[in-house]
Scaffold this active site. Structure first.
Site: not given
Ligand code: ATP
Ligand code: MG
Length: 565
Positions: A39, A265, A275
């Site tokens: 996102e 994760r 983020k």
């Molecule tokens: P954040 O919690 O940092 O905002 P998010 O999961 O909301 O992370 P997205 O932009 O939705 O961020 O993530 C894009 C992809 O990256 C998703 O498929 C998510 O599962 C993966 N992802 C996010 N954080 C991690 C992590 N710490 N380890 C592995 N994969 C991750």
């Molecule tokens: Mg997300």
């Protein structure tokens, strides 16, 4: 095949195992299509790097395709700045999506049409409950939910209301579109989840074309189906959403049938990967922006000087499982060291200068010594080292009253200057306050490295140095961990992460002296300062002839000691 070759060929993790089995069974028409769907509401971090390596890696290893898809369904939180940064980060990490850069917003029309089809099939309804009421009606983990009074609206009425939502006749929050699934389901995600909401906000790509936006689960599932994703790989928090993912696919007849798989994760010790929390650190001024070298963002790690190859190596070494785990920073740093040891030429820099005057070296005389740029890679060549009567050495390489095992310089003691001569400390000069300001030494002319008759004479210590007449002044930035505890965002004490910020995470040394060859180093280029660590010329702050260096990593692991104390 030998055992070793068989082991090499075996899938490295459970997701690759599934992909291999699917291919062998001819599923998905023998195709492998993955996607990385961030996102655009922030910059990517090391956890995303893991997901990027996994998705692009699996596609590449199997002759498949991987989409870079921006999941831009919430115009209020998203921004073009983040889109650009994400594209840049994935590219820098070494991956290529070819023509497959897509956005959920590319599919807004199709997603809308899917919603209409669900309404027509009696599988979705327009609800006028408020957000709070919806929450209250939803029930809890232990109590079932209750039907909304609007659940029995007719198809015709739902179609009309949804069309009017789309035309902008209602205010934000007046109505939502919900899936009609099961308010008593043990899985809360199936208790009539919201599919669409009204958001009268301009979208960074579609402008004001829409005032209703699809929710994540709906948009994501349909985007996967449209792109023909075969393996939709995400993190474990989406495991409970999988039944909804399947339900949506069951209602719509896309030719493709993606399957969702979840892995744990990446959590990295002494930092955090969210983020939202990283954005807070920036907003509160605790770091200097998304590319601050102390942050675990891709842009921060790039600026810090981590090579993309080292990050990919790290992502390979941590593996992919369903177990919760905390990875130590020492593993990441060791990948960086392994890479830079090969790549980085050697040079000398003095970060805390102490003056040395060679009393028996003629005033005004200088000479040029030669040193290898790399101890093993002779193809990296040699460089010239100016030498003269006045030198800089590292203040901590001299002790007036040292302990037994101190093999550097002491009064009356000898030390070798790297790639130069053996010197002896004859006199210590102090200022009125008793601080050492200068060492007066003699130089043994017969010990010149490589060429002198006593070139091989051994002394216990070798130190680095820079000739004063040719020294390049520079700023060097030393980084330490950003937080003082392993899990700042989940400390057992329950205290807020900000309470654990390390006040000494950045130390700026503004008065460093470098050997002059470093003036030519391009921004972004790496170097090992002998005995001090690997450094990179800062990409942004370095100017021609006036480099600023970031310490990428120390030469040896410093975490082991930290974890013991
Ligand atoms: P954040 O919690 O940092 O905002 P998010 O999961 O909301 O992370 P997205 O932009 O939705 O961020 O993530 C894009 C992809 O990256 C998703 O498929 C998510 O599962 C993966 N992802 C996010 N954080 C991690 C992590 N710490 N380890 C592995 N994969 C991750
Ligand atoms: Mg997300």
């Amino acid at each position: 095949m030998t055992d070793a070759a068989a082991a090499d060929a075996a899938p490295r993790d459970f997701i690759r195992q599934i992909v291999a089995e699917d291919l062998a069974a001819g599923k998905h028409g023998g195709r492998v299509v993955t996607r990385f769907p961030p996102e655009p509401n922030g910059y990517l971090h090391v956890g995303h790097a893991k997901s990027i390596c996994l998705n692009f890696g699996i596609a590449a290893e199997n002759g498949g395709l991987c989409y870079l898809r921006l999941d831009d369904t919430n115009p209020v939180k998203e921004d073009q700045q983040y889109v650009d940064a994400i594209v840049d980060a994935v590219h820098w990490l070494g991956f290529d999506w070819g023509p497959r850069l897509t956005h959920a917003s590319d599919y807004f029309r199709q997603i809308h049409d899917c919603a209409v089809r669900l309404i027509e099939a009696g599988k979705a309804y327009v609800d006028s409950l408020s957000a709070d009421e919806i929450r209250e009606y939803r029930g809890t983990l232990t109590t079932p939910g209750r039907d909304s009074p609007d659940r029995s609206r007719s198809v015709a009425e739902n179609l009309d209301l949804f069309a009017r939502m789309r035309r902008g006749e209602f205010a934000d929050g007046a109505y939502v579109l919900r899936a009609k699934i099961d308010m008593a389901s043990p899985n809360i995600n199936l208790r009539d989840p919201t599919l669409y909401r009204i958001r009268k906000a301009s979208h960074q790509r579609t402008g004001d074309a829409w005032c209703i936006y699809p929710m994540y689960d709906f948009a994501h599932t349909i985007s996967d189906a449209i792109e023909g994703i075969t393996h939709s790989i995400c993190t474990l928090e989406f495991e409970d959403h999988r039944p909804l993912y399947e339900w949506i696919l069951d209602q719509l007849d896309f030719p493709a049938r993606p399957r969702q798989y979840e892995f744990s994760r990446l959590n990295l010790a002494y930092t955090m990967t969210s983020k939202r929390r990283l954005a807070a650190l920036i907003d509160l001024g605790h770091v200097d922006g998304w590319d601050d070298p102390r942050l675990p963002t891709v842009s921060g790690m790039r600026r810090r000087g981590y090579p993309p190859e080292a990050l990919r190596d790290f992502c390979g070494r941590i593996g992919v499982t369903k177990k919760e785990h905390l990875i130590g920073m020492e593993l990441l740093e060791s990948c960086v060291r392994d890479d830079l040891n090969q790549r980085a030429p050697r040079a000398m820099a003095v970060l805390d200068p102490l003056k040395v005057v060679l009393v028996n070296y003629p005033a005004g005389q200088t000479e040029t010594l030669v040193a290898a740029n790399h101890p093993e890679r002779s193809e990296l060549g040699t460089r010239e080292l100016p030498f003269g009567r006045e030198l800089w050495i590292e203040r901590e390489d001299f002790m007036e009253d040292p302990p037994k095992k101190f093999f550097r310089l002491r009064p009356g003691g000898e030390v070798r200057l790297r790639a130069a001569y053996i010197i002896r400390c004859e006199e210590v000069v102090k200022d009125a306050a008793g601080n050492v300001v200068e060492l007066r030494c003699t130089c043994d002319a017969a010990t010149r490295s490589g060429t002198g008759p006593d070139a091989d004479r051994k002394v216990k210590g070798t130190i680095h140095w820079v000739a004063a007449h040719a020294a390049l002044a520079a700023e060097v930035r030393l980084y330490d961990r950003l937080f003082t505890v392993e899990r700042p965002d989940a400390d057992p004490s329950g205290r807020d992460a900000l309470e654990f910020l390390n006040p000494a995470s950045l130390e700026r040394r503004r008065d460093c002296r470098l050997e002059p060859s470093l003036a030519a180093l391009a921004p972004g280029a790496w170097v090992q300062f002998e005995r001090l660590g690997y450094f990179v010329a800062d990409r942004l702050d370095s100017a021609p002839g006036r480099p600023v260096f970031n310490r990428v990593v120390t030469l040896r692991d410093t975490w082991a000691k930290l974890n013991r104390s």
